[in-house]
Write a protein that holds these residues in place. Sequence first.
Motif, short mmCIF file in Angstrom:
data_model
loop_
_atom_site.label_atom_id
_atom_site.label_comp_id
_atom_site.label_asym_id
_atom_site.label_seq_id
_atom_site.Cartn_x
_atom_site.Cartn_y
_atom_site.Cartn_z
N LEU A 35 -3.79 -6.43 -15.31
CA LEU A 35 -4.49 -5.34 -14.35
C LEU A 35 -3.95 -5.39 -12.79
O LEU A 35 -3.65 -4.29 -12.28
CB LEU A 35 -5.80 -5.96 -14.24
CG LEU A 35 -6.71 -5.40 -15.55
CD1 LEU A 35 -8.12 -5.71 -15.49
CD2 LEU A 35 -6.52 -3.94 -16.11
N ASP A 36 -3.51 -6.50 -12.30
CA ASP A 36 -2.98 -6.62 -11.14
C ASP A 36 -1.79 -5.61 -10.92
O ASP A 36 -1.37 -4.89 -10.03
CB ASP A 36 -2.48 -8.10 -10.53
CG ASP A 36 -2.39 -8.24 -9.10
OD1 ASP A 36 -2.47 -7.25 -8.49
OD2 ASP A 36 -2.36 -9.20 -8.69
N LEU A 37 -0.84 -5.59 -12.05
CA LEU A 37 0.42 -4.91 -12.09
C LEU A 37 -0.01 -3.50 -12.38
O LEU A 37 0.71 -2.58 -11.63
CB LEU A 37 1.07 -5.19 -13.52
CG LEU A 37 2.37 -4.46 -13.45
CD1 LEU A 37 3.55 -4.84 -12.69
CD2 LEU A 37 2.82 -4.46 -14.85
N LEU A 38 -1.11 -3.19 -13.04
CA LEU A 38 -1.52 -1.62 -13.30
C LEU A 38 -2.35 -0.94 -12.07
O LEU A 38 -2.23 0.15 -11.88
CB LEU A 38 -2.26 -1.52 -14.60
CG LEU A 38 -1.84 -1.95 -15.73
CD1 LEU A 38 -2.79 -1.69 -16.86
CD2 LEU A 38 -0.58 -0.95 -16.11
N ARG A 39 -2.67 -1.78 -11.21
CA ARG A 39 -3.76 -1.27 -9.98
C ARG A 39 -2.72 -1.44 -8.66
O ARG A 39 -2.88 -0.49 -7.77
CB ARG A 39 -4.81 -2.35 -9.85
CG ARG A 39 -5.70 -2.15 -10.97
CD ARG A 39 -7.00 -2.98 -10.74
NE ARG A 39 -7.92 -2.99 -11.71
CZ ARG A 39 -8.91 -3.77 -11.98
NH1 ARG A 39 -8.81 -5.08 -11.27
NH2 ARG A 39 -9.67 -3.58 -12.92
N GLY A 40 -1.75 -2.20 -8.61
CA GLY A 40 -1.04 -2.30 -7.37
C GLY A 40 -2.03 -3.36 -6.33
O GLY A 40 -3.16 -3.51 -6.60
N PRO A 41 -1.48 -4.02 -5.26
CA PRO A 41 -2.15 -4.50 -4.33
C PRO A 41 -3.28 -3.61 -3.89
O PRO A 41 -3.16 -2.49 -3.32
CB PRO A 41 -1.41 -4.84 -3.20
CG PRO A 41 0.07 -4.80 -3.91
CD PRO A 41 -0.05 -3.86 -4.95
N ALA A 42 -4.63 -4.10 -3.68
CA ALA A 42 -5.77 -3.44 -3.23
C ALA A 42 -5.78 -1.89 -3.94
O ALA A 42 -6.26 -0.80 -3.42
CB ALA A 42 -5.71 -3.16 -1.65
N ASN A 43 -5.70 -1.90 -5.34
CA ASN A 43 -5.64 -0.54 -5.90
C ASN A 43 -4.67 0.44 -5.18
O ASN A 43 -5.09 1.67 -5.43
CB ASN A 43 -7.03 0.05 -6.03
CG ASN A 43 -7.71 -1.00 -7.10
OD1 ASN A 43 -7.40 -1.21 -8.03
ND2 ASN A 43 -9.06 -1.11 -6.65
N GLN A 44 -3.56 0.03 -4.76
CA GLN A 44 -2.63 0.85 -3.97
C GLN A 44 -1.93 1.97 -4.86
O GLN A 44 -1.86 2.92 -4.40
CB GLN A 44 -1.65 0.24 -3.26
CG GLN A 44 -0.71 0.98 -2.26
CD GLN A 44 0.11 -0.03 -1.29
OE1 GLN A 44 0.29 -1.05 -1.69
NE2 GLN A 44 0.64 0.32 -0.16
N PHE A 45 -1.86 1.51 -6.07
CA PHE A 45 -1.11 2.64 -6.90
C PHE A 45 -1.79 2.62 -8.30
O PHE A 45 -0.73 2.51 -9.38
CB PHE A 45 0.47 2.45 -6.78
CG PHE A 45 0.91 1.15 -7.11
CD1 PHE A 45 1.37 0.60 -8.40
CD2 PHE A 45 1.17 0.43 -5.89
CE1 PHE A 45 1.74 -0.51 -8.49
CE2 PHE A 45 1.99 -0.66 -5.96
CZ PHE A 45 2.32 -1.17 -7.40
N ALA A 46 -3.05 2.57 -8.31
CA ALA A 46 -3.70 2.50 -9.76
C ALA A 46 -3.45 3.67 -10.63
O ALA A 46 -3.18 4.85 -10.11
CB ALA A 46 -5.09 2.32 -9.69
N TYR A 47 -3.13 3.53 -12.22
CA TYR A 47 -2.77 4.59 -12.96
C TYR A 47 -4.18 5.51 -13.02
O TYR A 47 -5.09 4.63 -13.13
CB TYR A 47 -2.30 4.23 -14.31
CG TYR A 47 -0.89 3.60 -14.36
CD1 TYR A 47 0.09 4.49 -14.56
CD2 TYR A 47 -0.65 2.36 -13.97
CE1 TYR A 47 1.23 4.03 -14.64
CE2 TYR A 47 0.76 1.79 -13.85
CZ TYR A 47 1.56 2.77 -14.40
OH TYR A 47 2.88 2.22 -14.42
N PRO A 48 -4.10 6.85 -12.96
CA PRO A 48 -5.32 7.81 -12.87
C PRO A 48 -6.13 7.32 -14.20
O PRO A 48 -7.43 7.38 -13.86
CB PRO A 48 -4.77 8.96 -13.02
CG PRO A 48 -3.24 8.80 -12.44
CD PRO A 48 -2.88 7.73 -12.86
#
Length: 448
Positions: A296-309
């Motif tokens: 999930l860390d990969l899919l959200r990015g740091p601090a949900n910076q680029f999470a998939y919609p």
Amino acid sequence: MTASFRSLARVLLLSAMLAVTSAVHSQDEAPSWRTDFGIETRLHYRDSDRNRFAVNFPFTPDMLPPGQTQGFMETVEPGGHFEVSLISLIANIARGNRFLAHARVDFIDRHDRNPTSGDRKIDVDQLWLRWGREIAPALPAEGFGGYVKLGKFEKFERQNDRHLESYGLVSTAFNRLEDLGAEFGLDLGGNFYLKGSITQGNPLFIRDPNALAGDNGIDALRQPNPDPELKTGIPILYDAEIEGLDFDGNPELGAAAGYRWADASGQRAFDIMLFGYHGKLEETVSLHGTFYGGDLDLLRGPANQFAYPALSGNDREEYGVNLRAYLGDLSLFGQYVDQEIASLPRSGLELEAAWSFELPLVWSIEGRQLFSHIQPAVRYSRLDNDFANPDITPFPSGAWDWEKVDVGVRLTILPGLDLTAEYADNRLFTAGGKASNDEWLVTLRWRS
């Protein structure tokens, strides 16, 4: 866990008990211990197209190479290169057909370093123990039987008899690398069989589908104005290598059911297998060689910076079908996989055909025939990602649709020594249109 998978877990438990019973009571006519040790090496010439694709991630100036004002995904190592990619030591200890201990230790392993070139250069690729009888695909069993396997092993749907050195998109994305846990199989007579597994589950990460994975999240990127020798690649989401024993109460459950048949001559055979998996993504998984987190860390990015919609939940479910057919010297393999990761759906199709035939040559060295066989092969694979990219992302290729055609030929020089030449035609469907990222690969492989 859904009700269907609770039912599946009960079926797996019952089947495992039957497999254990069958493995324990399997009989050999004259069981004896035997050992087998081997080595495998691979030498490559690789020529990769030079490509770069702009990303809209807001990198600060000190995060970019000198003079660069925008971030890019780039071919890992373009141009022509000679390299020794692998030295493997292989050991088997067996007692009749009741027991087998198998180990494979890889050195260098440049093409399978996971997830970056900073990964370990010595890797225990496989290490497992098996009790009972495991039947190879498309070979009917001699009555009721079964096996239990413990350790680090390949997934049961993986194509282990690939006829090219490269991998297709489906095998790269879903089942290229080994998992850790327990597997069992049960032969219900000669033709029908069941398989199941309870494993740790491979973490989700990114890699380029060509020979080199690409360097994402390496320590060099923490330095001002980094310009590493190996670039990011054009990555896809894939199931990466496990980093060690890490069961946390959420194991991945796998199950398969199949039918196999062969004629009396063994010249015609086929095997069809349905399979499925259910597991959970972790909040994050630490991977050696990268500061990016997996799952999930990969899919959200740091601090949900680029999470998939459309990202939601943490379930990972996968269903698929394998089909194998052998018609004399012609070998066919097909696999379809439908997967959903945290509500992000994707699917893949892979088809391979290979034809092996003898060459009309009579040359020999010390009684061993020289240039005895040649084997052309072609493989088509595609990956369809039915989800959209985040508004900003450092790897937009993670949501691109992709097609790959691999064409090659393998020449048997001497028993245990072969040369494979192949070309990978990658067709990427980007937001701006169709693109490519092609590669030549020539492999000299020796096995003892």
